[in-house]
Scaffold this motif. Structure first.
Motif, mmCIF file in Angstrom:
data_model
loop_
_atom_site.group_PDB
_atom_site.id
_atom_site.type_symbol
_atom_site.label_atom_id
_atom_site.label_comp_id
_atom_site.label_asym_id
_atom_site.label_seq_id
_atom_site.Cartn_x
_atom_site.Cartn_y
_atom_site.Cartn_z
ATOM 1 N N SER A 234 0.611 9.681 -6.015
ATOM 2 C CA SER A 234 1.545 9.707 -6.464
ATOM 3 C C SER A 234 1.139 12.008 -6.867
ATOM 4 O O SER A 234 1.846 12.702 -6.918
ATOM 5 C CB SER A 234 1.793 9.204 -8.048
ATOM 6 O OG SER A 234 2.057 8.123 -8.486
ATOM 7 N N ALA A 236 -0.458 13.334 -4.318
ATOM 8 C CA ALA A 236 0.266 13.944 -3.366
ATOM 9 C C ALA A 236 1.479 13.933 -2.444
ATOM 10 O O ALA A 236 2.129 14.709 -2.557
ATOM 11 C CB ALA A 236 0.163 12.641 -1.930
ATOM 12 N N ALA A 237 2.192 13.083 -3.451
ATOM 13 C CA ALA A 237 3.750 12.923 -3.728
ATOM 14 C C ALA A 237 4.652 14.522 -4.543
ATOM 15 O O ALA A 237 5.272 15.576 -4.363
ATOM 16 C CB ALA A 237 4.731 11.818 -3.704
ATOM 17 N N THR A 245 -4.822 12.491 1.414
ATOM 18 C CA THR A 245 -5.685 11.514 0.858
ATOM 19 C C THR A 245 -5.509 9.995 1.265
ATOM 20 O O THR A 245 -4.932 9.741 2.038
ATOM 21 C CB THR A 245 -4.035 11.193 -0.238
ATOM 22 O OG1 THR A 245 -3.083 12.628 -0.592
ATOM 23 C CG2 THR A 245 -4.397 9.699 -1.271
ATOM 24 N N ILE A 306 6.389 9.136 -1.480
ATOM 25 C CA ILE A 306 5.224 9.498 -0.372
ATOM 26 C C ILE A 306 5.606 10.396 0.454
ATOM 27 O O ILE A 306 4.923 11.639 0.853
ATOM 28 C CB ILE A 306 3.725 8.237 0.191
ATOM 29 C CG1 ILE A 306 5.103 7.596 0.810
ATOM 30 C CG2 ILE A 306 3.131 7.677 -1.213
ATOM 31 C CD1 ILE A 306 3.975 6.043 1.245
ATOM 32 N N GLN A 308 7.689 12.417 0.355
ATOM 33 C CA GLN A 308 7.103 13.943 -0.096
ATOM 34 C C GLN A 308 6.993 14.964 0.056
ATOM 35 O O GLN A 308 6.061 15.945 -0.275
ATOM 36 C CB GLN A 308 8.301 14.851 -1.839
ATOM 37 C CG GLN A 308 9.111 13.301 -2.211
ATOM 38 C CD GLN A 308 9.120 13.814 -3.598
ATOM 39 O OE1 GLN A 308 10.485 12.788 -4.861
ATOM 40 N NE2 GLN A 308 7.904 14.185 -4.966
ATOM 41 N N ALA A 309 5.556 14.080 -0.016
ATOM 42 C CA ALA A 309 3.795 14.921 0.593
ATOM 43 C C ALA A 309 3.966 15.586 1.474
ATOM 44 O O ALA A 309 3.892 15.195 2.045
ATOM 45 C CB ALA A 309 3.342 13.502 0.784
ATOM 46 N N LYS A 310 3.341 16.750 1.113
ATOM 47 C CA LYS A 310 3.147 17.721 2.298
ATOM 48 C C LYS A 310 1.661 17.550 3.506
ATOM 49 O O LYS A 310 1.706 18.050 4.460
ATOM 50 C CB LYS A 310 3.158 19.425 1.740
ATOM 51 C CG LYS A 310 4.382 19.618 0.267
ATOM 52 C CD LYS A 310 5.033 19.731 1.617
ATOM 53 C CE LYS A 310 6.102 20.771 0.750
ATOM 54 N NZ LYS A 310 6.970 19.822 -0.228
#
Length: 412
Positions: A234, A236-237, A245, A306, A308-310
């Motif tokens: 979460s 990370a997202a 992560t 996840i 969405q994570a950059k």
């Protein structure tokens, strides 16, 4: 004790917790059969011990890097076998080493096979915190933890270590490797008293890390296991600045408690059915399948987005985890990221390893009291395979963070 028999720990009897040592015996009779023992006491006073029988070579010498154990706690060539095979005499005890200031002290000894007479002994001090590493308790805003900083001015990469309950082991050992590490817990209260979790509190910890003068990485890393895993996902997202992560034996969904962020709920809780706990003759239960199916239509809202994570992910799953269905959850996350066209991840799975993947060379324990469930559970794993997995994963975690948490070494 025999004056001519020598038990040596090389290169030194003092080392870091995660460093291997070479155990040798000299001064025995040619082909003499002896028993080597290891014994340690944890922070709760519980004694852990192991033993293995060896035959000396023609020169009366034994080298655990070369010679096989004939019988005992393990069989075959296992240089660090006396350490990872240590077990408590009492069932369902985990090796408690959560504080970093005191070393893990192991007493090695050599005994005659028939009479059991002590021939030689040596003490191994295995330190969690290396020379020059600073330890500072932190209480800021809505989080508290312990900050470990390597010696020197840096710049160092920064890592947030998420533990279900407070443990300084992994954080202090990472600091020895050149990372600024802040260890925080998922639960700051008894689990039964916690009704929801707030991602903002963990974001405060991320921001605190980035503000440390020794930190040079443009973002932070997060390392986690079990319930900490979905909090890490979460972060990370949803939280900017999380670049790397590490998820170890967790779930792909938000488990047990609703997750809030910026004053609203962002993820409902994936719940569990304790009637699916499988009792065993040992008195410990197997809880691998108690969680509801996160992919079922009614539970999909609990899945962490996840995609969405950059940043980057390292997923690590033990295939014999008996506490979570970790390998299945990892496979689901890999499939999800691929479906979204993402390649910002790597994954590794470990056959024969159990839930409690820790830094290496601590005693393996197959079961213990579960801090949330409140009764003994099985963690899974076969000791030799689990120990090998810990060695491999520990190196992999460090390589992953070094790759994805680059530091700007320029100065103003």
């Amino acid at each position: 004790m025999s004056s001519q028999v020598r038990l040596r720990l090389l290169p030194s009897a003092r080392c870091l917790f995660d460093e291997p040592i070479q155990v040798t015996v000299a001064g025995l009779r040619s082909r003499q059969v002896v028993t080597l023992r290891a014994r340690s006491t944890d922070e709760k006073g519980m004694v852990f011990s192991s033993s293995a029988t060896y035959r000396a070579d023609g020169s009366g010498e034994i080298d655990l890097e070369r010679d096989p154990s004939l019988r005992g706690s393990y069989i075959g060539v296992e240089p660090m076998g006396l350490l990872w095979s240590m077990r408590a005499d009492t069932l369902h005890k985990w090796f408690q080493k959560t504080h970093s200031l005191n070393p893990h002290v192991v007493k090695f000894s050599v005994h005659e096979e028939e009479e059991g007479r002590l021939l030689a002994e040596a003490t191994n001090e295995r330190f969690l915190i290396g020379d020059g590493v600073s330890r500072r308790p932190v209480k800021e805003g809505n989080f508290q933890g312990v900050l470990f900083t390597p010696p020197g001015k840096g710049p160092f990469p920064a890592v947030l270590d998420l533990s279900t309950f407070m443990s300084e082991k992994r954080a202090s050992l990472l600091a020895n490797k050149g990372f600024v590490v802040l260890s925080v817990t998922v639960y700051n209260d008894k689990p039964n008293n916690v009704k929801e979790l707030h991602l903002d509190h963990f974001e405060e910890a991320v921001n605190f890390l980035q503000q440390q003068t020794e930190v040079g990485s443009k973002g932070v890393g997060v390392v986690s296991r079990s319930k900490g895993g979905d909090i890490a996902l979460s972060l990370a997202a949803f939280v900017p600045g999380v670049e790397a992560t590490v998820w170890i034996n967790g779930c792909c969904a938000n488990v047990a408690l609703p997750l809030h962020y910026n004053k609203s709920q962002i993820l409902p809780a994936l719940m569990f059915d304790t009637s699916k706990m499988v009792p065993t003759e040992s008195g410990a239960a197997m809880g691998k399948y108690v969680l509801h199916n996160p992919l079922a239509e009614e539970n999909k809202a609990t899945l962490v987005p996840i995609e969405q994570a950059k940043g980057h992910f390292l997923f690590a799953a033990a295939e014999d985890d008996l506490n979570w269905d970790s390998k299945a959850y990892m496979d689901q996350m890999v499939e999800r990221l691929r479906r979204h066209g993402k390649n910002n991840f790597e994954s590794v799975s470990y056959p024969g390893a159990g839930h409690y993947l820790d830094p290496p060379y601590g005693p393996y324990f197959p079961s213990s009291l579960h801090g949330v469930v409140g009764k003994p559970v099985l963690w899974g794993g076969e000791p030799r395979s689990h120990a090998a997995a810990e060695v491999h994963l520990w190196k992999k975690i460090q390589e992953f963070f070094r790759t994805h948490l680059s530091c700007d070494a320029t100065t103003d």
